[in-house]
Design an enzyme around this catalytic site. Structure first.
Site, PDB file in Angstrom:
ATOM      1  CG  PHE A 375      47.177  11.331  43.769  1.00 25.55           C
ATOM      2  CD1 PHE A 375      46.562  11.664  42.708  1.00 25.55           C
ATOM      3  CD2 PHE A 375      48.579  11.638  44.042  1.00 25.55           C
ATOM      4  CE1 PHE A 375      47.337  12.082  41.481  1.00 25.55           C
ATOM      5  CE2 PHE A 375      49.445  12.077  43.109  1.00 25.55           C
ATOM      6  CZ  PHE A 375      49.078  12.227  41.762  1.00 25.55           C
ATOM      7  CB  CYS A 376      42.140  11.482  48.639  1.00 26.77           C
ATOM      8  SG  CYS A 376      40.705  11.776  47.606  1.00 26.77           S
ATOM      9  CB  ALA A 377      47.448  10.876  50.046  1.00 24.28           C
TER      10      ALA A 377
END
Length: 471
Positions: A375-377
């Site tokens: 999740f782009c994290a």
């Protein structure tokens, strides 16, 4: 309890809520969207307003034509709507429209005149969009997280004390896009201001779920900078917003230059336009702005108290059902029966089954849309998994080589204001079915093949997506 009358009213506003999607068995089923943290569907009223506006659409500013005058009026009015929605004092602050939250944070990072001596304090729980823009312009220091992935505010204060004179900004998410944790933004703002610094809140996940008041500039709890995206706020037509003090841009050349950013140009000189025009280069996304404005007006008419009440009930119900399943892995505070302060985002895994396979089965056998992966994290996922530095290095090296067998990830359920208990029940049924088949020794990959380039499982009988929609 869920307010069914209110929920019915909201669901009547959602486009595509009864859309049927194909399954790999050839049947079609009503789609369930549990991927709202990525983008929400559009409100019908937003789409109707866009269609109505297209008859009057023209370019904005300086056009004397009737349609241009209407478009300009609407575009400028939406800036005011945003200001009112978040309680912004427009005497000292500006509302700047961009493409999305990512561009808003990048614009701010380009406008603060940062140097390698400046310090940005941020957190490992951030979306990459609130990490990467700072790294090549300043020194970045991270607030510690506790074991459950929550911010350690005592550590933040220690860092504020230690680096006081060098700190340019404290940049935090209002709510995590991975765990849904809500950060106490006003408490943090007060702490940050005690040490003469400023705060940026990435509200991409918080804004669709909770009302936000940036508070008056004179308040110790004032939010100096706020960013968010319309596509997560039921207006998926491509607009992001940066709320910022006008002083941030005083004397600065805009990060994008050209049409719309100037008052006058000679072959040797330029006079920059006033805000927000100076920072909204070129022809703006006028239709996207209109869509955001209409969404805000509808959200103002709905009652936040009921939105929050329904979401909290749905969250707690879902967690209760997932906790009953031994094979389901939950993360952070969601593992216990303790009520967590979070928006409608729940990450989980199933023991012994890759997250990408579970997500594909949910989509292609049950018509349930979730998101899986990191999740782009990535740093936050590493923390939640408790990875050592050596393990993180191995994962990074493998990915660089195109090897995804050790790639860590989660399955994320994320709710919109329109999701129902019945939809959750279908998800729980699907999770139990997947686990039962695994226990029975059935090969879950029989109908799927692994795409090594995208690191995901896809149905072997490729679905002809063009059959359902094409240009």
């Amino acid at each position: 309890m869920i307010d069914k009358t209110f929920l019915h009213k909201v669901r009547n506003q959602i486009i595509g809520i009864n859309t049927k999607v194909p399954l790999i068995n050839g049947k079609r089923i009503k789609y369930i969207n549990f991927d709202n943290a990525a983008s929400t569907p559009s409100f019908k009223r937003v789409a109707y307003k866009v269609k109505e506006f297209l008859y009057w659409y023209s370019n904005v500013h300086r056009g004397t034509g009737f349609k241009s005058q209407i478009s300009t009026k609407i575009y400028d009015e939406v800036h005011d709507l945003v200001a009112n929605f978040f309680g912004v004092d427009t005497k000292n602050n500006t509302i700047i429209f961009v493409k999305n939250t990512t561009e808003a944070i990048n614009k701010l990072s380009n406008s603060l005149n940062l140097s390698s001596k400046d310090i940005i304090i941020t957190t490992p729980m951030e979306h990459h969009s609130n990490l990467l823009p700072w790294r090549d312009k300043s020194k970045v220091i991270y607030i510690n997280l506790d074991q459950d992935g929550r911010l350690d505010l005592e550590d933040l204060e220690e860092k504020l004390k230690e680096y006081k004179d060098q700190i340019k900004l404290v940049a935090i998410s209002g709510a995590s896009n991975v765990t849904g944790y809500i950060n106490p933004i006003h408490k943090i703002a007060k702490l940050v201001h005690n040490y003469d610094s400023k705060i940026l809140v990435d509200a991409a996940q918080l804004a669709p779920h909770r009302p936000i008041d940036v508070k008056d500039d004179t308040s110790s709890e004032h939010i100096d900078y706020l960013v968010f995206s319309a596509h997560k706020l039921y207006a998926p037509f491509g607009t992001g917003v940066l709320i910022a003090p006008k002083s941030t841009f005083a004397g600065n050349k805009p990060d994008y230059t050209g049409g719309g950013t100037v008052k006058a140009v000679t072959l040797d000189d330029v006079i920059w336009a006033d805000l927000p025009d100076k920072e909204e280069a070129g022809t703006p996304n006028i239709v996207g702005a209109l869509a955001l404005g209409e969404s805000i007006q509808l959200l103002n008419e709905l009652e936040w108290e009921k939105i929050i009440q329904n979401e909290d009930y749905l969250n707690n119900y879902t967690l209760k059902q997932l906790r009953k399943i031994d094979e389901v892995i939950l993360y952070g505070t969601m593992k216990s029966d303790t009520t967590t302060n979070q928006v409608g985002v729940i990450p989980f895994n199933i023991k012994g089954i890759e997250n990408t396979l579970v997500a594909s089965i949910l989509a292609n056998e049950f018509g349930i849309g979730v998101r899986n992966g990191c999740f782009c994290a990535h740093p936050y996922i590493h923390h939640l998994f408790g990875l050592s530095n050596d393990e993180i290095a191995r994962v990074k090296d493998d990915i660089a080589k195109g090897i995804y067998t050790h790639k860590y990830g989660l399955i994320r359920i994320s709710f919109g204001c329109y999701n129902t208990l019945a939809e959750v029940d279908r998800l729980i049924y699907a999770v139990k079915d997947i686990i039962a088949r695994k226990k029975a020794g059935i090969d879950l990959t029989t109908n799927y093949e692994f795409d090594s380039k995208k690191a995901e499982y896809k149905p072997k009988n490729n679905i002809n997506y063009s059959k359902y929609f094409k240009l």
